[in-house]
Design an enzyme around this catalytic site. Structure first.
Site, PDB file in Angstrom:
ATOM      1  N   CYS A   1       0.818  -1.211   0.000  1.00 53.89           N
ATOM      2  CA  CYS A   1       0.000   0.000   0.000  1.00 53.89           C
ATOM      3  C   CYS A   1       0.862   1.275   0.000  1.00 53.89           C
ATOM      4  O   CYS A   1       1.467   1.607  -0.994  1.00 53.89           O
ATOM      5  CB  CYS A   1      -0.978  -0.019   1.174  1.00 53.89           C
ATOM      6  SG  CYS A   1      -2.355   1.142   1.009  1.00 53.89           S
TER       7      CYS A   1
ATOM      8  N   ARG B   1     -13.031   6.041  -1.245  1.00 48.38           N
ATOM      9  CA  ARG B   1     -12.078   5.017  -0.829  1.00 48.38           C
ATOM     10  C   ARG B   1     -12.422   3.687  -1.486  1.00 48.38           C
ATOM     11  O   ARG B   1     -13.598   3.343  -1.671  1.00 48.38           O
ATOM     12  CB  ARG B   1     -12.077   4.842   0.691  1.00 48.38           C
ATOM     13  CG  ARG B   1     -11.613   6.063   1.449  1.00 48.38           C
ATOM     14  CD  ARG B   1     -11.190   5.698   2.863  1.00 48.38           C
ATOM     15  NE  ARG B   1      -9.934   4.959   2.867  1.00 48.38           N
ATOM     16  CZ  ARG B   1      -8.727   5.515   2.777  1.00 48.38           C
ATOM     17  NH1 ARG B   1      -8.599   6.833   2.634  1.00 48.38           N
ATOM     18  NH2 ARG B   1      -7.637   4.780   2.818  1.00 48.38           N
TER      19      ARG B   1
ATOM     20  N   HIS C   1      -3.345  -5.659   2.385  1.00 42.41           N
ATOM     21  CA  HIS C   1      -3.061  -5.755   3.821  1.00 42.41           C
ATOM     22  C   HIS C   1      -3.569  -7.104   4.334  1.00 42.41           C
ATOM     23  O   HIS C   1      -3.963  -7.961   3.569  1.00 42.41           O
ATOM     24  CB  HIS C   1      -3.799  -4.640   4.569  1.00 42.41           C
ATOM     25  CG  HIS C   1      -3.324  -3.266   4.257  1.00 42.41           C
ATOM     26  ND1 HIS C   1      -2.128  -2.765   4.713  1.00 42.41           N
ATOM     27  CD2 HIS C   1      -3.904  -2.268   3.532  1.00 42.41           C
ATOM     28  CE1 HIS C   1      -1.998  -1.513   4.302  1.00 42.41           C
ATOM     29  NE2 HIS C   1      -3.054  -1.189   3.584  1.00 42.41           N
TER      30      HIS C   1
END
Length: 245
Positions: free
Chosen positions: A94, A128, A194
């Site tokens: 990320c 997002r 993640h």
């Protein structure tokens, strides 16, 4: 055989349990009788990357990325670029992945210049991209189906001739538009995943370890491990994403 793993910026880039990737890399080496040394290079550290075989960079928020910029541009940027050009294996998650590119421009127009090791850039968006997701690695990265968790507002675009790590099956990936996820450049594995990423994706983990071992020794193989638990976690998430995709 032995490997030295460096955890870059563990003090500020450790979002969503990304440190678990270090634990996974270490254990899968130790279970095979391969010696491993893990070092850390936080903000302010003058420890060299010169003897590292594998570098790990976790994820962080925009604020944390800006916090480390001054330190990054005091020599770590050139050192990291040199390591990448020399073929050192890198796993970047990320914000750590974005940091390897040219720049990140926030949604309100603030630009953070990064190290330019890979021709890619990231532009912040109003929405997002968040949730569990799944992608298939390209053949040169092992071809495994990877499950993970993404949470980013930045949309990453790869430059001409820069290949993605894989193709999105469910979720957003690099930008939610072109179907690409992550980057594979030299021996760099960059991804938005993640979770942490590696414990439930043992195939990808072993591919990264083999990349580091082959660079160091010219040839390497990894003994098989009992990945029953890891594969169960992977397959349950993949089945859930297939149903909702």
């Amino acid at each position: 055989m032995e490997l030295t793993i460096c955890h870059l910026y563990p003090d500020v880039l450790n979002l969503y349990g990304d440190r678990g990737n270090i634990l996974c890399l270490r254990r899968r080496l130790e279970w095979r009788g391969i010696e491993v040394t893990v070092t850390e290079k936080p903000i302010g550290s003058e420890r060299s990357l010169g003897n590292c075989d594998l570098i790990f960079i976790g994820g962080g928020q925009d604020f944390e990325q800006e916090t480390l910029l001054a330190d990054l541009h005091q020599g770590k940027d050139a050192e990291l670029c040199a390591a990448i050009n020399d073929g050192v294996a890198v796993l970047a998650i990320c914000g750590g992945y974005q940091m390897l590119g040219n720049y990140y421009e926030t949604y309100d127009g603030h630009r953070c210049d990064f190290i330019g090791a890979i021709d890619l850039c990231t532009i912040g968006s109003a929405v997002r991209m968040i949730g569990n997701y799944m992608f298939r690695c390209d053949a040169e990265s092992g071809g495994a189906v990877v499950v993970g968790f993404e949470n980013h507002s930045g949309k990453t675009r790869l430059g001409e001739g820069v290949k993605p790590l894989g193709r999105v099956i469910a979720g957003y990936g690099n930008n939610g538009e072109d179907g690409t996820e992550g980057v594979r450049w030299k021996n760099v594995f960059g991804t938005y995943s993640h979770g942490p990423l590696l414990p439930k994706n043992p195939g990808l983990c072993d591919n990264i370890l083999l990349t580091a071992l082959i660079r160091k020794y010219g040839h390497a193989t990894l003994d098989p491990l009992d990945d029953t638990a890891e594969n169960r976690a992977h397959d349950e998430m993949a089945a859930r994403l297939t149903k909702t995709g």
